[in-house]
Design a protein around this motif. Structure first.
Motif, PDB file in Angstrom:
ATOM      1  N   VAL A  47       0.853  -1.190   0.000  1.00  0.00           N
ATOM      2  CA  VAL A  47       0.000   0.000   0.000  1.00  0.00           C
ATOM      3  C   VAL A  47       0.894   1.248   0.000  1.00  0.00           C
ATOM      4  O   VAL A  47       2.003   1.228   0.532  1.00  0.00           O
ATOM      5  CB  VAL A  47      -0.962  -0.011   1.215  1.00  0.00           C
ATOM      6  N   ARG A  48       0.382   2.335  -0.594  1.00  0.00           N
ATOM      7  CA  ARG A  48       1.104   3.601  -0.639  1.00  0.00           C
ATOM      8  C   ARG A  48       0.160   4.739  -0.260  1.00  0.00           C
ATOM      9  O   ARG A  48      -0.959   4.816  -0.760  1.00  0.00           O
ATOM     10  CB  ARG A  48       1.636   3.858  -2.047  1.00  0.00           C
ATOM     11  N   LEU A  49       0.655   5.624   0.604  1.00  0.00           N
ATOM     12  CA  LEU A  49      -0.042   6.877   0.926  1.00  0.00           C
ATOM     13  C   LEU A  49       0.870   7.996   0.453  1.00  0.00           C
ATOM     14  O   LEU A  49       1.944   8.182   1.013  1.00  0.00           O
ATOM     15  CB  LEU A  49      -0.237   7.035   2.430  1.00  0.00           C
ATOM     16  N   PRO A  96       0.351   9.997   8.538  1.00  0.00           N
ATOM     17  CA  PRO A  96      -1.036   9.538   8.337  1.00  0.00           C
ATOM     18  C   PRO A  96      -1.934  10.001   9.494  1.00  0.00           C
ATOM     19  O   PRO A  96      -1.714   9.621  10.632  1.00  0.00           O
ATOM     20  CB  PRO A  96      -0.911   8.016   8.329  1.00  0.00           C
ATOM     21  N   ARG A 103      -7.323  10.423   7.509  1.00  0.00           N
ATOM     22  CA  ARG A 103      -6.773   9.830   6.275  1.00  0.00           C
ATOM     23  C   ARG A 103      -6.776   8.310   6.351  1.00  0.00           C
ATOM     24  O   ARG A 103      -7.079   7.625   5.376  1.00  0.00           O
ATOM     25  CB  ARG A 103      -5.366  10.362   6.084  1.00  0.00           C
ATOM     26  N   LEU A 104      -6.444   7.766   7.512  1.00  0.00           N
ATOM     27  CA  LEU A 104      -6.457   6.315   7.701  1.00  0.00           C
ATOM     28  C   LEU A 104      -7.872   5.759   7.605  1.00  0.00           C
ATOM     29  O   LEU A 104      -8.097   4.721   6.992  1.00  0.00           O
ATOM     30  CB  LEU A 104      -5.822   5.943   9.040  1.00  0.00           C
ATOM     31  N   GLU A 121     -10.308   7.057   5.895  1.00  0.00           N
ATOM     32  CA  GLU A 121     -10.668   7.146   4.476  1.00  0.00           C
ATOM     33  C   GLU A 121     -10.040   6.000   3.690  1.00  0.00           C
ATOM     34  O   GLU A 121     -10.708   5.346   2.883  1.00  0.00           O
ATOM     35  CB  GLU A 121     -10.196   8.488   3.917  1.00  0.00           C
ATOM     36  N   LEU A 122      -8.769   5.727   3.930  1.00  0.00           N
ATOM     37  CA  LEU A 122      -8.075   4.637   3.256  1.00  0.00           C
ATOM     38  C   LEU A 122      -8.753   3.299   3.543  1.00  0.00           C
ATOM     39  O   LEU A 122      -8.890   2.459   2.661  1.00  0.00           O
ATOM     40  CB  LEU A 122      -6.616   4.596   3.718  1.00  0.00           C
ATOM     41  N   ALA A 123      -9.201   3.112   4.788  1.00  0.00           N
ATOM     42  CA  ALA A 123      -9.836   1.864   5.206  1.00  0.00           C
ATOM     43  C   ALA A 123     -11.296   1.773   4.789  1.00  0.00           C
ATOM     44  O   ALA A 123     -11.912   0.714   4.914  1.00  0.00           O
ATOM     45  CB  ALA A 123      -9.733   1.721   6.729  1.00  0.00           C
ATOM     46  N   TYR A 147      -2.785  -1.466   8.780  1.00  0.00           N
ATOM     47  CA  TYR A 147      -1.758  -0.915   7.904  1.00  0.00           C
ATOM     48  C   TYR A 147      -0.444  -0.830   8.664  1.00  0.00           C
ATOM     49  O   TYR A 147      -0.392  -0.228   9.737  1.00  0.00           O
ATOM     50  CB  TYR A 147      -2.139   0.498   7.419  1.00  0.00           C
ATOM     51  N   SER A 169      -0.902  -3.846   3.913  1.00  0.00           N
ATOM     52  CA  SER A 169      -2.225  -3.774   4.530  1.00  0.00           C
ATOM     53  C   SER A 169      -2.825  -5.165   4.585  1.00  0.00           C
ATOM     54  O   SER A 169      -2.462  -6.050   3.809  1.00  0.00           O
ATOM     55  CB  SER A 169      -3.149  -2.842   3.742  1.00  0.00           C
TER      56      SER A 169
END
Length: 129
Positions: free
Chosen positions: A31-33, A39, A43-44, A46-48, A109, A123
């Motif tokens: 995974v890339r942010l 983070p 944001r986490l 939203e990613l999840a 993550y 992840s």
């Protein structure tokens, strides 16, 4: 210095075929942010794909892999299988942290900062009822 793409490729190779075992088993995936800053909880979430009130918990990298290695008797992968993923994380990234988002079906993550400043890692999901 490795590029982000090279690190992600190394993580994908190390995680290939590995599943994190819990009440339901999920694969480990790179995974890339992108972007500046650490983070954030928002944001986490939203990613999840989690709601605004989902719990965000930080854990140690060692704890994450200790839990991953505590496999049920006769199950695969073996505890040593996660060594390549752990090595790829600590050798290529700084400030590696593990985040758990949610309560029952938990997005996990393991992220660290690349030399280019982006957050890369792996992840998976964990089910805990």
């Amino acid at each position: 210095m490795k590029s982000d793409e090279e690190i992600l490729t190394e993580l994908a190779r190390a995680a290939d075929g590995l599943w994190y075992m819990s009440e339901s088993d999920y694969p480990l995936e790179p995974v890339r942010l992108e972007g500046p800053g650490e983070p954030s909880e928002g944001r986490l979430r939203e990613l999840a794909g989690a709601g605004a009130d989902a719990r965000v918990e930080e854990r140690s990298l060692e704890g994450f892999f200790r839990d991953a290695a505590a496999v049920r008797a006769g199950a695969r992968p073996t505890p040593a299988s996660f060594g390549g993923v752990l090595r790829a994380l600590v050798e290529n990234l700084t400030d590696v942290r593990v985040y758990r988002i949610g309560d029952v079906n938990i997005a996990v993550y393991a992220l660290g900062r690349s030399a280019r400043g982006n957050w890369l890692g792996i992840s998976t999901r964990v089910v805990e009822t």
